[in-house]
Write an enzyme that holds these catalytic residues in place. Structure first.
Site, mmCIF file in Angstrom:
data_model
loop_
_atom_site.group_PDB
_atom_site.id
_atom_site.type_symbol
_atom_site.label_atom_id
_atom_site.label_comp_id
_atom_site.label_asym_id
_atom_site.label_seq_id
_atom_site.Cartn_x
_atom_site.Cartn_y
_atom_site.Cartn_z
ATOM 1 N N LYS A 285 26.680 21.523 29.071
ATOM 2 C CA LYS A 285 26.053 20.810 30.174
ATOM 3 C C LYS A 285 26.994 20.784 31.377
ATOM 4 O O LYS A 285 28.211 20.832 31.202
ATOM 5 C CB LYS A 285 25.792 19.350 29.759
ATOM 6 C CG LYS A 285 24.641 19.164 28.806
ATOM 7 C CD LYS A 285 24.430 17.692 28.526
ATOM 8 C CE LYS A 285 23.271 17.465 27.571
ATOM 9 N NZ LYS A 285 21.975 17.934 28.075
ATOM 10 N N ARG A 359 15.694 18.615 18.880
ATOM 11 C CA ARG A 359 14.513 19.091 18.152
ATOM 12 C C ARG A 359 14.906 19.803 16.869
ATOM 13 O O ARG A 359 14.120 19.868 15.924
ATOM 14 C CB ARG A 359 13.650 19.970 19.080
ATOM 15 C CG ARG A 359 14.349 21.205 19.591
ATOM 16 C CD ARG A 359 13.643 21.809 20.798
ATOM 17 N NE ARG A 359 13.855 21.025 22.015
ATOM 18 C CZ ARG A 359 13.295 21.294 23.192
ATOM 19 N NH1 ARG A 359 12.484 22.328 23.326
ATOM 20 N NH2 ARG A 359 13.545 20.534 24.237
HETATM 21 N N1 BES Z 1 19.862 14.943 25.200
HETATM 22 C C1 BES Z 1 19.282 15.882 26.084
HETATM 23 C C2 BES Z 1 18.160 15.300 26.931
HETATM 24 C C3 BES Z 1 18.522 14.215 27.904
HETATM 25 C C4 BES Z 1 18.744 14.502 29.233
HETATM 26 C C5 BES Z 1 18.554 12.897 27.500
HETATM 27 C C6 BES Z 1 19.033 13.485 30.126
HETATM 28 C C7 BES Z 1 18.833 11.876 28.405
HETATM 29 C C8 BES Z 1 19.076 12.181 29.722
HETATM 30 C C9 BES Z 1 18.699 17.048 25.301
HETATM 31 O O1 BES Z 1 19.368 17.388 24.149
HETATM 32 C C10 BES Z 1 18.735 18.253 26.176
HETATM 33 O O2 BES Z 1 19.805 18.690 26.505
HETATM 34 N N2 BES Z 1 17.558 18.782 26.537
HETATM 35 C C11 BES Z 1 17.447 19.932 27.355
HETATM 36 C C12 BES Z 1 16.381 20.820 26.766
HETATM 37 C C13 BES Z 1 16.340 22.205 27.356
HETATM 38 C C14 BES Z 1 17.607 22.953 27.051
HETATM 39 C C15 BES Z 1 15.141 22.935 26.787
HETATM 40 C C16 BES Z 1 17.078 19.501 28.757
HETATM 41 O O3 BES Z 1 16.331 18.523 28.921
HETATM 42 O O4 BES Z 1 17.564 20.111 29.705
HETATM 43 MN MN MN Z 2 20.979 18.724 24.534
#
Ligand code: BES
Ligand code: MN
Ligand code: ZN
Length: 508
Positions: A285, A359
Protein backbone atom coordinates in the site's frame (compact mmCIF):
# COMPACT_ATOMS: atom_id res chain seq x y z
CA UNK A 1 -19.96 3.29 34.29
CA UNK A 2 -22.71 2.58 36.81
CA UNK A 3 -26.20 2.83 35.41
CA UNK A 4 -29.15 3.40 37.73
CA UNK A 5 -32.85 3.53 37.01
CA UNK A 6 -34.92 5.41 39.59
CA UNK A 7 -38.45 6.73 39.92
CA UNK A 8 -38.87 10.29 38.74
CA UNK A 9 -39.33 11.78 42.20
CA UNK A 10 -36.13 10.33 43.67
CA UNK A 11 -33.52 12.62 45.14
CA UNK A 12 -30.51 12.60 42.87
CA UNK A 13 -27.36 14.54 42.45
CA UNK A 14 -25.25 15.05 39.37
CA UNK A 15 -25.27 17.10 36.22
CA UNK A 16 -28.64 17.27 34.48
CA UNK A 17 -28.78 16.19 30.84
CA UNK A 18 -32.00 17.64 29.45
CA UNK A 19 -33.44 17.21 25.95
CA UNK A 20 -35.65 19.77 24.22
CA UNK A 21 -37.52 20.29 20.99
CA UNK A 22 -38.06 23.78 19.55
CA UNK A 23 -40.69 25.69 21.51
CA UNK A 24 -40.45 23.58 24.68
CA UNK A 25 -39.90 25.51 27.90
CA UNK A 26 -36.68 24.77 29.72
CA UNK A 27 -38.14 26.16 32.95
CA UNK A 28 -40.89 23.55 33.08
CA UNK A 29 -38.50 20.63 32.65
CA UNK A 30 -39.01 18.01 35.37
CA UNK A 31 -35.52 18.44 36.84
CA UNK A 32 -34.87 22.08 36.05
CA UNK A 33 -38.13 23.10 37.75
CA UNK A 34 -37.03 21.29 40.91
CA UNK A 35 -33.73 23.15 41.20
CA UNK A 36 -33.19 25.56 44.09
CA UNK A 37 -34.30 29.12 43.35
CA UNK A 38 -30.75 30.44 42.92
CA UNK A 39 -29.99 27.84 40.26
CA UNK A 40 -33.24 28.45 38.44
CA UNK A 41 -32.42 32.15 38.34
CA UNK A 42 -29.09 31.32 36.69
CA UNK A 43 -30.81 29.14 34.07
CA UNK A 44 -33.34 31.90 33.39
CA UNK A 45 -30.65 34.54 33.04
CA UNK A 46 -28.59 32.34 30.74
CA UNK A 47 -31.57 31.70 28.49
CA UNK A 48 -32.52 35.36 28.46
CA UNK A 49 -28.99 36.31 27.42
CA UNK A 50 -28.94 33.75 24.60
CA UNK A 51 -31.93 31.81 23.36
CA UNK A 52 -31.83 28.04 23.14
CA UNK A 53 -33.65 27.00 19.99
CA UNK A 54 -33.85 23.23 20.51
CA UNK A 55 -32.70 22.30 17.03
CA UNK A 56 -31.10 18.88 16.69
CA UNK A 57 -27.64 18.54 18.27
CA UNK A 58 -27.66 22.09 19.65
CA UNK A 59 -25.90 21.98 23.03
CA UNK A 60 -25.89 24.57 25.83
CA UNK A 61 -23.98 24.18 29.04
CA UNK A 62 -25.14 26.20 32.05
CA UNK A 63 -22.99 26.07 35.19
CA UNK A 64 -24.99 26.37 38.42
CA UNK A 65 -24.18 27.59 41.95
CA UNK A 66 -25.02 24.19 43.41
CA UNK A 67 -22.96 21.31 44.74
CA UNK A 68 -25.58 18.66 43.94
CA UNK A 69 -26.39 19.86 40.41
CA UNK A 70 -23.23 21.61 39.23
CA UNK A 71 -24.28 21.95 35.62
CA UNK A 72 -27.26 21.64 33.28
CA UNK A 73 -26.58 20.49 29.72
CA UNK A 74 -29.39 21.34 27.34
CA UNK A 75 -29.55 19.27 24.17
CA UNK A 76 -31.83 20.04 21.26
CA UNK A 77 -33.48 17.13 19.48
CA UNK A 78 -35.28 19.05 16.74
CA UNK A 79 -38.92 18.45 15.86
CA UNK A 80 -40.16 15.48 17.88
CA UNK A 81 -42.21 14.15 14.97
CA UNK A 82 -39.00 13.88 12.95
CA UNK A 83 -36.88 12.35 15.68
CA UNK A 84 -35.48 9.14 14.24
CA UNK A 85 -32.98 6.66 15.65
CA UNK A 86 -29.89 8.10 14.05
CA UNK A 87 -30.61 11.66 15.07
CA UNK A 88 -31.29 10.64 18.63
CA UNK A 89 -28.03 8.66 18.72
CA UNK A 90 -26.21 11.85 17.78
CA UNK A 91 -28.10 14.06 20.23
CA UNK A 92 -27.29 11.74 23.11
CA UNK A 93 -23.66 11.66 22.07
CA UNK A 94 -23.51 15.45 21.65
CA UNK A 95 -24.78 15.84 25.21
CA UNK A 96 -22.29 13.27 26.47
CA UNK A 97 -19.41 15.13 24.82
CA UNK A 98 -20.46 18.26 26.74
CA UNK A 99 -20.54 16.30 30.01
CA UNK A 100 -17.08 15.03 29.19
CA UNK A 101 -15.77 18.50 28.44
CA UNK A 102 -17.20 19.71 31.78
CA UNK A 103 -15.51 16.79 33.52
CA UNK A 104 -18.80 15.67 34.98
CA UNK A 105 -18.63 12.51 37.11
CA UNK A 106 -22.35 11.85 37.63
CA UNK A 107 -25.22 12.65 35.29
CA UNK A 108 -28.99 12.41 35.54
CA UNK A 109 -31.57 12.42 32.79
CA UNK A 110 -35.31 12.03 32.48
CA UNK A 111 -36.09 9.44 29.86
CA UNK A 112 -39.45 11.01 29.17
CA UNK A 113 -37.66 14.02 27.66
CA UNK A 114 -36.73 11.87 24.78
CA UNK A 115 -39.93 10.00 24.06
CA UNK A 116 -43.39 11.07 24.98
CA UNK A 117 -46.88 9.67 24.63
CA UNK A 118 -46.86 6.47 22.64
CA UNK A 119 -48.59 3.14 22.55
CA UNK A 120 -46.52 0.22 23.87
CA UNK A 121 -44.73 2.66 26.16
CA UNK A 122 -42.92 -0.08 28.02
CA UNK A 123 -41.38 -1.54 24.88
CA UNK A 124 -40.48 1.91 23.57
CA UNK A 125 -38.89 2.97 26.83
CA UNK A 126 -36.97 -0.28 27.16
CA UNK A 127 -35.45 0.19 23.73
CA UNK A 128 -34.83 3.86 24.41
CA UNK A 129 -32.96 3.17 27.64
CA UNK A 130 -30.78 0.70 25.76
CA UNK A 131 -30.09 3.26 23.04
CA UNK A 132 -29.24 6.02 25.52
CA UNK A 133 -26.85 3.84 27.49
CA UNK A 134 -25.09 2.57 24.36
CA UNK A 135 -24.64 6.06 22.97
CA UNK A 136 -23.46 7.66 26.20
CA UNK A 137 -20.84 4.93 26.38
CA UNK A 138 -19.90 5.29 22.70
CA UNK A 139 -19.31 9.03 23.12
CA UNK A 140 -17.52 8.65 26.43
CA UNK A 141 -14.97 6.19 25.05
CA UNK A 142 -11.37 7.09 24.28
CA UNK A 143 -8.36 4.82 23.77
CA UNK A 144 -5.90 5.98 26.41
CA UNK A 145 -3.85 2.87 27.12
CA UNK A 146 -0.65 4.27 25.66
CA UNK A 147 -0.88 7.75 27.18
CA UNK A 148 1.81 8.04 29.82
CA UNK A 149 1.05 11.49 31.25
CA UNK A 150 -0.56 11.40 34.68
CA UNK A 151 -2.76 14.42 33.89
CA UNK A 152 -4.29 12.47 31.06
CA UNK A 153 -4.82 9.40 33.19
CA UNK A 154 -6.48 11.32 35.96
CA UNK A 155 -8.94 13.22 33.79
CA UNK A 156 -12.24 12.40 35.45
CA UNK A 157 -14.78 10.65 33.26
CA UNK A 158 -18.43 9.96 33.65
CA UNK A 159 -18.79 7.25 36.27
CA UNK A 160 -22.54 7.13 36.79
CA UNK A 161 -25.65 7.70 34.74
CA UNK A 162 -29.08 7.83 36.38
CA UNK A 163 -32.22 7.36 34.31
CA UNK A 164 -35.39 8.74 35.86
CA UNK A 165 -38.80 7.35 34.86
CA UNK A 166 -42.34 6.89 36.13
CA UNK A 167 -42.55 4.31 38.92
CA UNK A 168 -44.52 1.83 36.80
CA UNK A 169 -41.91 2.00 34.06
CA UNK A 170 -38.85 1.33 36.19
CA UNK A 171 -38.77 -2.41 35.45
CA UNK A 172 -38.86 -2.03 31.67
CA UNK A 173 -36.27 0.72 31.69
CA UNK A 174 -33.99 -1.29 33.96
CA UNK A 175 -34.12 -4.15 31.46
CA UNK A 176 -33.26 -1.84 28.58
CA UNK A 177 -30.46 -0.17 30.50
CA UNK A 178 -29.00 -3.54 31.40
CA UNK A 179 -29.07 -4.72 27.79
CA UNK A 180 -27.53 -1.41 26.75
CA UNK A 181 -24.82 -1.76 29.37
CA UNK A 182 -23.86 -5.20 28.11
CA UNK A 183 -23.78 -4.06 24.49
CA UNK A 184 -21.84 -0.93 25.51
CA UNK A 185 -19.22 -3.15 27.18
CA UNK A 186 -18.99 -5.20 23.99
CA UNK A 187 -18.51 -2.04 21.93
CA UNK A 188 -15.71 -0.98 24.27
CA UNK A 189 -14.06 -4.39 24.02
CA UNK A 190 -14.32 -4.28 20.23
CA UNK A 191 -12.78 -0.81 20.04
CA UNK A 192 -10.00 -1.66 22.50
CA UNK A 193 -9.04 -4.75 20.48
CA UNK A 194 -9.14 -2.92 17.17
CA UNK A 195 -7.27 0.15 18.45
CA UNK A 196 -4.39 -1.92 19.78
CA UNK A 197 -1.45 -1.41 17.38
CA UNK A 198 -0.44 -4.21 15.03
CA UNK A 199 2.82 -4.96 16.74
CA UNK A 200 0.88 -5.98 19.83
CA UNK A 201 -2.39 -7.13 18.29
CA UNK A 202 -1.04 -10.12 16.39
CA UNK A 203 -3.18 -13.14 15.39
CA UNK A 204 -2.09 -14.85 18.60
CA UNK A 205 -3.04 -11.85 20.73
CA UNK A 206 -6.44 -11.74 19.04
CA UNK A 207 -6.91 -15.46 19.68
CA UNK A 208 -5.97 -14.98 23.35
CA UNK A 209 -8.48 -12.13 23.58
CA UNK A 210 -11.19 -14.42 22.20
CA UNK A 211 -10.27 -17.09 24.73
CA UNK A 212 -10.37 -14.57 27.52
CA UNK A 213 -13.76 -13.27 26.38
CA UNK A 214 -15.12 -16.80 26.16
CA UNK A 215 -13.93 -17.65 29.64
CA UNK A 216 -15.34 -14.52 31.24
CA UNK A 217 -18.72 -14.48 29.47
CA UNK A 218 -19.48 -18.13 28.73
CA UNK A 219 -18.72 -19.44 25.25
CA UNK A 220 -16.33 -22.10 23.98
CA UNK A 221 -13.23 -21.15 22.06
CA UNK A 222 -10.89 -23.33 20.07
CA UNK A 223 -7.94 -22.13 18.06
CA UNK A 224 -6.40 -23.74 15.01
CA UNK A 225 -2.74 -22.98 14.31
CA UNK A 226 -1.05 -23.16 10.93
CA UNK A 227 -0.32 -26.90 11.12
CA UNK A 228 -4.00 -27.67 11.65
CA UNK A 229 -5.03 -25.25 8.93
CA UNK A 230 -2.63 -26.97 6.60
CA UNK A 231 -4.21 -30.34 7.37
CA UNK A 232 -7.63 -28.89 6.64
CA UNK A 233 -6.42 -27.41 3.38
CA UNK A 234 -6.92 -23.75 4.24
CA UNK A 235 -4.48 -22.61 1.59
CA UNK A 236 -5.91 -19.13 1.27
CA UNK A 237 -5.41 -18.11 4.91
CA UNK A 238 -1.98 -19.72 4.91
CA UNK A 239 -1.14 -17.88 1.71
CA UNK A 240 -1.99 -14.48 3.21
CA UNK A 241 -0.02 -15.29 6.32
CA UNK A 242 3.05 -16.67 4.56
CA UNK A 243 4.85 -13.33 4.36
CA UNK A 244 4.54 -12.69 8.09
CA UNK A 245 6.57 -13.84 11.05
CA UNK A 246 3.36 -14.10 13.04
CA UNK A 247 1.54 -17.41 12.93
CA UNK A 248 -2.00 -17.30 11.54
CA UNK A 249 -4.81 -18.39 13.84
CA UNK A 250 -8.27 -19.65 13.03
CA UNK A 251 -10.49 -18.69 15.95
CA UNK A 252 -13.64 -20.76 16.50
CA UNK A 253 -16.20 -19.59 19.07
CA UNK A 254 -19.32 -21.52 19.97
CA UNK A 255 -22.15 -20.34 22.14
CA UNK A 256 -25.34 -22.22 22.95
CA UNK A 257 -27.72 -20.54 25.37
CA UNK A 258 -30.54 -21.93 27.42
CA UNK A 259 -31.56 -25.55 27.83
CA UNK A 260 -32.88 -25.71 24.31
CA UNK A 261 -31.54 -23.07 21.96
CA UNK A 262 -34.14 -22.27 19.32
CA UNK A 263 -31.79 -23.06 16.47
CA UNK A 264 -29.77 -25.88 18.04
CA UNK A 265 -29.37 -27.71 14.72
CA UNK A 266 -28.78 -24.66 12.55
CA UNK A 267 -26.72 -21.99 14.29
CA UNK A 268 -26.26 -18.39 13.34
CA UNK A 269 -22.73 -18.09 12.03
CA UNK A 270 -20.69 -14.90 12.08
CA UNK A 271 -17.37 -14.51 10.29
CA UNK A 272 -15.06 -11.56 11.03
CA UNK A 273 -12.05 -10.55 8.95
CA UNK A 274 -9.06 -10.68 11.26
CA UNK A 275 -6.17 -9.07 9.38
CA UNK A 276 -4.10 -7.75 12.27
CA UNK A 277 -2.09 -5.53 9.95
CA UNK A 278 -2.62 -5.02 6.25
CA UNK A 279 0.50 -3.66 4.57
CA UNK A 280 -0.88 -4.82 1.24
CA UNK A 281 1.84 -7.49 0.95
CA UNK A 282 3.93 -7.47 -2.23
CA UNK A 283 1.31 -5.11 -3.72
CA UNK A 284 2.40 -2.77 -0.96
CA UNK A 285 0.00 0.00 0.00
CA UNK A 286 1.11 3.64 -0.32
CA UNK A 287 2.35 5.19 2.95
CA UNK A 288 -0.67 7.42 3.19
CA UNK A 289 -3.11 5.86 5.62
CA UNK A 290 -1.21 2.61 6.04
CA UNK A 291 -0.94 3.18 9.79
CA UNK A 292 -4.70 2.74 10.01
CA UNK A 293 -4.42 -0.79 8.76
CA UNK A 294 -4.01 -2.25 12.24
CA UNK A 295 -7.77 -1.71 12.30
CA UNK A 296 -8.16 -4.31 9.57
CA UNK A 297 -9.25 -6.86 12.18
CA UNK A 298 -12.26 -4.71 13.10
CA UNK A 299 -14.66 -7.34 11.74
CA UNK A 300 -12.98 -10.05 13.81
CA UNK A 301 -13.09 -7.86 16.91
CA UNK A 302 -16.80 -7.22 16.27
CA UNK A 303 -17.53 -10.95 16.12
CA UNK A 304 -15.60 -11.65 19.35
CA UNK A 305 -17.33 -8.75 21.11
CA UNK A 306 -20.78 -9.72 19.78
CA UNK A 307 -20.38 -13.27 21.11
CA UNK A 308 -19.43 -11.82 24.51
CA UNK A 309 -22.60 -9.73 24.58
CA UNK A 310 -24.79 -12.60 23.35
CA UNK A 311 -23.39 -14.86 26.07
CA UNK A 312 -23.85 -12.23 28.77
CA UNK A 313 -27.42 -11.61 27.60
CA UNK A 314 -27.91 -15.39 27.90
CA UNK A 315 -29.89 -15.44 24.67
CA UNK A 316 -31.39 -18.90 24.06
CA UNK A 317 -29.74 -19.27 20.66
CA UNK A 318 -26.83 -21.11 19.15
CA UNK A 319 -24.16 -18.90 17.58
CA UNK A 320 -20.84 -19.80 15.99
CA UNK A 321 -18.17 -17.15 15.43
CA UNK A 322 -15.24 -17.69 13.08
CA UNK A 323 -12.30 -15.30 12.91
CA UNK A 324 -9.54 -16.13 10.45
CA UNK A 325 -6.63 -14.06 11.75
CA UNK A 326 -3.43 -13.32 9.85
CA UNK A 327 -0.98 -10.54 9.13
CA UNK A 328 -0.46 -9.38 5.53
CA UNK A 329 3.23 -8.55 5.11
CA UNK A 330 5.75 -8.28 2.27
CA UNK A 331 8.79 -10.54 2.56
CA UNK A 332 10.72 -13.21 0.74
CA UNK A 333 8.12 -15.74 1.77
CA UNK A 334 5.05 -13.70 0.77
CA UNK A 335 2.62 -14.81 -1.88
CA UNK A 336 3.26 -13.15 -5.20
CA UNK A 337 0.84 -11.67 -7.66
CA UNK A 338 -0.01 -14.54 -9.99
CA UNK A 339 0.27 -17.22 -7.33
CA UNK A 340 -2.55 -19.74 -7.18
CA UNK A 341 -3.86 -20.92 -3.81
CA UNK A 342 -6.10 -23.90 -3.06
CA UNK A 343 -8.87 -23.25 -0.53
CA UNK A 344 -10.47 -25.66 1.92
CA UNK A 345 -13.27 -26.34 -0.59
CA UNK A 346 -10.80 -27.29 -3.32
CA UNK A 347 -11.56 -24.22 -5.39
CA UNK A 348 -8.45 -22.35 -6.44
CA UNK A 349 -7.76 -18.64 -6.25
CA UNK A 350 -5.53 -16.74 -8.62
CA UNK A 351 -4.00 -13.92 -6.59
CA UNK A 352 -3.98 -10.98 -8.92
CA UNK A 353 -3.43 -8.54 -6.06
CA UNK A 354 -1.95 -9.48 -2.69
CA UNK A 355 -3.75 -6.50 -1.16
CA UNK A 356 -7.13 -8.14 -1.75
CA UNK A 357 -6.32 -10.45 1.18
CA UNK A 358 -9.45 -10.18 3.32
CA UNK A 359 -11.53 -12.12 0.84
CA UNK A 360 -8.92 -14.91 0.86
CA UNK A 361 -9.33 -15.37 4.62
CA UNK A 362 -13.11 -15.29 4.34
CA UNK A 363 -13.12 -17.78 1.44
CA UNK A 364 -11.60 -20.43 3.72
CA UNK A 365 -13.85 -19.44 6.61
CA UNK A 366 -16.94 -19.83 4.39
CA UNK A 367 -15.70 -23.27 3.38
CA UNK A 368 -15.24 -24.21 7.02
CA UNK A 369 -18.67 -22.75 7.92
CA UNK A 370 -20.51 -25.35 5.82
CA UNK A 371 -20.00 -28.11 8.40
CA UNK A 372 -22.28 -26.29 10.84
CA UNK A 373 -25.25 -26.24 8.43
CA UNK A 374 -25.95 -22.68 9.60
CA UNK A 375 -29.34 -21.00 9.28
CA UNK A 376 -27.68 -17.65 8.65
CA UNK A 377 -24.13 -16.63 7.72
CA UNK A 378 -22.95 -13.04 8.00
CA UNK A 379 -19.40 -11.98 7.32
CA UNK A 380 -18.19 -8.62 8.61
CA UNK A 381 -15.08 -7.30 6.93
CA UNK A 382 -13.11 -4.12 6.26
CA UNK A 383 -12.93 -5.38 2.70
CA UNK A 384 -12.63 -2.48 0.28
CA UNK A 385 -11.63 1.16 0.14
CA UNK A 386 -14.27 1.43 -2.59
CA UNK A 387 -17.11 1.26 -0.08
CA UNK A 388 -15.89 4.60 1.31
CA UNK A 389 -16.19 6.13 -2.13
CA UNK A 390 -19.64 4.63 -2.63
CA UNK A 391 -21.24 5.41 0.72
CA UNK A 392 -19.07 7.78 2.73
CA UNK A 393 -18.39 7.09 6.40
CA UNK A 394 -21.89 7.11 7.86
CA UNK A 395 -22.93 3.64 6.85
CA UNK A 396 -21.70 0.25 5.72
CA UNK A 397 -22.69 -1.82 2.69
CA UNK A 398 -24.51 -5.14 2.72
CA UNK A 399 -24.65 -7.57 -0.20
CA UNK A 400 -25.68 -11.13 -0.91
CA UNK A 401 -27.31 -13.47 -3.38
CA UNK A 402 -30.44 -14.09 -1.31
CA UNK A 403 -32.55 -10.97 -0.96
CA UNK A 404 -34.39 -12.15 2.17
CA UNK A 405 -31.10 -12.79 3.96
CA UNK A 406 -29.68 -9.42 2.95
CA UNK A 407 -32.85 -7.66 4.08
CA UNK A 408 -32.81 -9.42 7.43
CA UNK A 409 -29.24 -8.27 8.08
CA UNK A 410 -29.89 -4.75 6.83
CA UNK A 411 -32.97 -4.31 8.99
CA UNK A 412 -31.25 -5.63 12.12
CA UNK A 413 -28.29 -3.32 11.59
CA UNK A 414 -30.36 -0.21 11.02
CA UNK A 415 -32.61 -0.92 14.02
CA UNK A 416 -29.64 -1.46 16.31
CA UNK A 417 -27.51 1.52 15.31
CA UNK A 418 -25.29 0.04 12.59
CA UNK A 419 -26.56 1.79 9.49
CA UNK A 420 -26.43 -0.28 6.32
CA UNK A 421 -27.25 0.15 2.67
CA UNK A 422 -27.84 -2.67 0.20
CA UNK A 423 -25.65 -2.82 -2.91
CA UNK A 424 -26.66 -5.01 -5.85
CA UNK A 425 -24.81 -8.28 -6.16
CA UNK A 426 -25.87 -9.09 -9.71
CA UNK A 427 -24.62 -12.17 -11.50
CA UNK A 428 -22.89 -9.89 -14.01
CA UNK A 429 -20.38 -8.97 -11.31
CA UNK A 430 -19.56 -12.62 -10.82
CA UNK A 431 -18.23 -12.76 -14.37
CA UNK A 432 -15.56 -10.29 -13.27
CA UNK A 433 -13.99 -12.70 -10.81
CA UNK A 434 -13.54 -15.63 -13.21
CA UNK A 435 -9.79 -16.29 -13.43
CA UNK A 436 -7.57 -17.15 -16.38
CA UNK A 437 -5.57 -19.92 -14.73
CA UNK A 438 -7.17 -20.55 -11.34
CA UNK A 439 -10.90 -20.80 -10.66
CA UNK A 440 -11.51 -17.39 -9.08
CA UNK A 441 -9.60 -14.12 -9.47
CA UNK A 442 -9.19 -12.18 -6.23
CA UNK A 443 -9.25 -8.65 -7.55
CA UNK A 444 -11.50 -8.53 -10.58
CA UNK A 445 -10.87 -7.03 -14.00
CA UNK A 446 -12.28 -3.57 -13.39
CA UNK A 447 -11.23 -0.90 -10.95
CA UNK A 448 -14.87 0.09 -10.55
CA UNK A 449 -17.49 -1.29 -8.20
CA UNK A 450 -14.95 -2.94 -5.91
CA UNK A 451 -17.26 -3.52 -2.95
CA UNK A 452 -19.55 -5.52 -5.22
CA UNK A 453 -16.67 -7.32 -6.90
CA UNK A 454 -15.44 -8.32 -3.43
CA UNK A 455 -18.88 -9.69 -2.62
CA UNK A 456 -19.03 -11.46 -5.99
CA UNK A 457 -15.74 -13.15 -5.12
CA UNK A 458 -17.08 -14.28 -1.75
CA UNK A 459 -20.29 -15.54 -3.36
CA UNK A 460 -18.18 -18.15 -5.20
CA UNK A 461 -17.31 -19.61 -1.81
CA UNK A 462 -20.63 -19.07 -0.03
CA UNK A 463 -22.44 -21.25 -2.57
CA UNK A 464 -25.93 -22.04 -1.26
CA UNK A 465 -25.30 -20.83 2.28
CA UNK A 466 -27.90 -18.30 3.51
CA UNK A 467 -25.21 -15.65 3.46
CA UNK A 468 -24.78 -11.88 3.50
CA UNK A 469 -21.56 -9.89 3.37
CA UNK A 470 -21.15 -6.61 5.24
CA UNK A 471 -18.32 -4.34 4.08
CA UNK A 472 -17.46 -2.20 7.10
CA UNK A 473 -14.37 -0.49 5.69
CA UNK A 474 -16.51 2.67 5.48
CA UNK A 475 -17.50 2.68 9.15
CA UNK A 476 -14.18 1.40 10.54
CA UNK A 477 -13.32 4.94 11.71
CA UNK A 478 -15.78 7.71 12.53
CA UNK A 479 -17.17 10.37 10.22
CA UNK A 480 -16.80 14.03 11.15
CA UNK A 481 -19.77 14.92 13.34
CA UNK A 482 -20.40 11.50 14.86
CA UNK A 483 -19.11 12.49 18.31
CA UNK A 484 -16.81 9.48 18.45
CA UNK A 485 -13.14 9.35 19.40
CA UNK A 486 -10.49 8.77 16.74
CA UNK A 487 -9.84 5.12 15.94
CA UNK A 488 -12.22 2.19 15.93
CA UNK A 489 -15.98 2.76 16.12
CA UNK A 490 -17.17 -0.70 17.16
CA UNK A 491 -19.02 -1.08 13.86
CA UNK A 492 -20.92 -4.34 13.42
CA UNK A 493 -21.30 -5.31 17.08
CA UNK A 494 -24.83 -3.97 17.50
CA UNK A 495 -25.96 -5.49 14.20
CA UNK A 496 -24.70 -8.97 15.15
CA UNK A 497 -26.18 -8.88 18.64
CA UNK A 498 -29.49 -7.70 17.19
CA UNK A 499 -29.51 -10.60 14.73
CA UNK A 500 -29.11 -13.01 17.64
CA UNK A 501 -31.86 -11.26 19.61
CA UNK A 502 -34.18 -11.45 16.61
CA UNK A 503 -33.54 -15.18 16.28
CA UNK A 504 -35.36 -15.67 19.60
CA UNK A 505 -39.10 -16.01 18.97
CA UNK A 506 -41.01 -13.26 20.76
CA UNK A 507 -43.58 -14.23 23.36
CA UNK A 508 -47.20 -13.34 22.48
N1 BES B 1 -8.18 -3.58 4.21
C1 BES B 1 -8.30 -3.10 2.88
C2 BES B 1 -9.54 -2.25 2.66
C3 BES B 1 -9.63 -0.95 3.41
C4 BES B 1 -9.28 0.24 2.82
C5 BES B 1 -10.16 -0.92 4.69
C6 BES B 1 -9.41 1.43 3.51
C7 BES B 1 -10.30 0.28 5.37
C8 BES B 1 -9.92 1.45 4.78
C9 BES B 1 -8.37 -4.27 1.91
O1 BES B 1 -7.65 -5.39 2.26
C10 BES B 1 -7.82 -3.81 0.60
O2 BES B 1 -6.66 -3.52 0.54
N2 BES B 1 -8.67 -3.77 -0.44
C11 BES B 1 -8.27 -3.36 -1.74
C12 BES B 1 -8.89 -4.31 -2.73
C13 BES B 1 -8.35 -4.19 -4.12
C14 BES B 1 -6.89 -4.57 -4.16
C15 BES B 1 -9.15 -5.09 -5.04
C16 BES B 1 -8.75 -1.95 -1.97
O3 BES B 1 -9.83 -1.58 -1.49
O4 BES B 1 -8.03 -1.19 -2.62
MN1 MN C 1 -5.63 -5.25 1.63
ZN1 ZN D 1 -7.36 -5.64 4.30
Amino acid sequence: MTIRTLPLRSRTSGAVLAFFAPGERVESHALVSRLPAASRAVVRAALRARKFSGKAKEVRVIALPSATVPVVVLVGVGKRSELHRRRLDLCVRAGTMALKAERVRDAVLVLDDVVSGSARRDAVLERLAQQVVENVSLAKYAFRRYKSGSADRETPTLRSLTLLVEVKEVAAVKRGAQTGGIIADALTLCRDLANTPGREMTPKTLAAAAQQAGKSTGFRVSILGEAQMKRLGMGAILGVSSGSKEEAQFIIMEYAGGRKPVNAKAPLLFIGKGVTFDSGGINLKPSNGMAEMHLDMSGGAAVIAALSAIARLKLPVRVVGLVPAAENMPSGSSIRPGDILTTISGKTIEVENTDAEGRLLIADALGYAKRYKPSLVVDVATLTGGILHALGQWLAGVMGKQDDVVEKVRAAGVAAGDDLWTLPLWEEFEDQVQADFGDVDNSGKSRYGQPIVGAAFLAQFAGDLPWAHVDIASTMTPAEGQYLAKGATGTGVRMLVELARRAVPQKK
